[in-house]
Design an enzyme around this catalytic site. Structure first.
Site, PDB file in Angstrom:
ATOM      1  N   GLU A 174       0.831  -1.215   0.000  1.00 46.47           N
ATOM      2  CA  GLU A 174       0.000   0.000   0.000  1.00 46.47           C
ATOM      3  C   GLU A 174       0.862   1.260   0.000  1.00 46.47           C
ATOM      4  O   GLU A 174       0.629   2.201   0.773  1.00 46.47           O
ATOM      5  CB  GLU A 174      -0.949   0.011   1.206  1.00 46.47           C
ATOM      6  CG  GLU A 174      -1.819  -1.240   1.333  1.00 46.47           C
ATOM      7  CD  GLU A 174      -2.984  -1.290   0.350  1.00 46.47           C
ATOM      8  OE1 GLU A 174      -3.022  -0.503  -0.614  1.00 46.47           O
ATOM      9  OE2 GLU A 174      -3.850  -2.156   0.552  1.00 46.47           O
ATOM     10  N   CYS A 222     -11.692  -6.894 -15.553  1.00 42.96           N
ATOM     11  CA  CYS A 222     -12.735  -5.866 -15.580  1.00 42.96           C
ATOM     12  C   CYS A 222     -14.080  -6.491 -15.210  1.00 42.96           C
ATOM     13  O   CYS A 222     -14.490  -7.485 -15.825  1.00 42.96           O
ATOM     14  CB  CYS A 222     -12.810  -5.205 -16.953  1.00 42.96           C
ATOM     15  SG  CYS A 222     -14.166  -4.021 -17.096  1.00 42.96           S
ATOM     16  N   CYS A 268     -16.604  -6.073 -18.529  1.00 45.82           N
ATOM     17  CA  CYS A 268     -16.406  -6.768 -19.816  1.00 45.82           C
ATOM     18  C   CYS A 268     -15.478  -7.969 -19.740  1.00 45.82           C
ATOM     19  O   CYS A 268     -15.346  -8.709 -20.715  1.00 45.82           O
ATOM     20  CB  CYS A 268     -15.887  -5.792 -20.865  1.00 45.82           C
ATOM     21  SG  CYS A 268     -14.146  -5.370 -20.654  1.00 45.82           S
ATOM     22  N   CYS A 277     -11.665  -1.687 -16.893  1.00 47.37           N
ATOM     23  CA  CYS A 277     -10.719  -1.337 -17.955  1.00 47.37           C
ATOM     24  C   CYS A 277     -10.962   0.122 -18.363  1.00 47.37           C
ATOM     25  O   CYS A 277     -11.914   0.758 -17.901  1.00 47.37           O
ATOM     26  CB  CYS A 277     -10.883  -2.275 -19.154  1.00 47.37           C
ATOM     27  SG  CYS A 277     -12.385  -1.979 -20.089  1.00 47.37           S
TER      28      CYS A 277
HETATM   29 MG    MG Z   1      -3.125  -5.039  -2.066  1.00 48.79          MG
HETATM   30 ZN    ZN Z   2     -14.110  -3.450 -19.384  1.00 53.25          ZN
END
Ligand code: MG
Ligand code: ZN
Ligand code: ADP
Length: 200
Positions: A91, A147, A150, A181
């Protein structure tokens, strides 16, 4: 891509990408390989990130590794022991710019530093200090999630809760984000502008 097991001097590696792209899994994988190579390893995470466990780095797939929670980059520098060979930091985007200097100093004195972090925020903007770390790194790996719209390769983190008063740093809310995406990402700011224009 050469992922070292033995330490051949200090270097910086950055593992970046969107949420759910496997950054933490990849960080844990590299640190475990270093441990298998009997290297002295220390892992750190920002103390604000207490989503799952105080003293563990945990992936969304429940891989875990012991880590020291720290408040700022200076604390990382202070805690790295003189004989530590590999330092992992998860992080990275939650730390200040000071992290760049700390990482440089550790790598200059021979430490292999591996950082994982978001390269873009929820608006798709570069998320400092990760871009700066990518610039100074010997090796950069860009991970991709799937994504959620999609099924393509996702590079962005879509905040799927109300963002009108949201802070850039919103820790702990994995359920408030989706991997998207470029084509499926909806810019929250232009969405707001469209609404404002329509209302005006
Ligand atoms: Mg992580
Ligand atoms: Zn996508
Ligand atoms: P990051 O640190 O980049 O947020 P993690 O390493 O913690 O990612 O988690 C990666 C894991 O998240 C994957 O192996 C998978 O089990 C899970 N996951 C959940 N949603 C997705 C998604 N949309 N795309 C890819 N992996 C996902």
């Amino acid at each position: 891509m050469a992922l070292m097991i033995r330490n051949e001097g200090g270097r910086v590696e950055v593992v970046c990408g969107s949420m759910f792209s496997g950054k933490t899994e990849e960080l844990i994988r590299r640190l475990r390989r270093a441990l298998l190579g009997r290297q002295r390893v220390q892992a750190f995470k920002p103390a604000i990130d207490t989503r799952y466990h105080d003293s563990k780095i945990v992936s969304h797939s429940s891989l875990a590794l012991e880590a020291e929670p720290v408040r700022d980059p200076a604390e990382i520098f202070a805690r790295v022991r003189p004989d530590t060979e590999v330092v992992g930091i998860d992080e990275a985007q939650f730390f200040s710019h000071e992290l760049v200097e700390v990482v440089q100093r550790l790598a200059d004195r021979g430490v292999r530093v591996i950082l994982a972090g978001l390269d873009q925020d929820y608006l798709g903007r570069p998320f400092e200090p990760v871009p700066q770390l990518m610039a100074i790194a010997e090796d950069v790996t860009k991970c991709h999630a799937v994504c959620t719209v999609c099924g393509g390769a996702a590079s962005r983190s879509q905040r799927v809760v109300d963002t009108s008063h949201a802070a850039r740093v919103q820790v702990g809310a994995a359920e408030s984000y989706e991997a998207r995406c470029r084509q499926c990402f909806e810019d929250p700011e232009s969405a707001t502008k469209v609404v404002t224009r329509a209302a005006g």
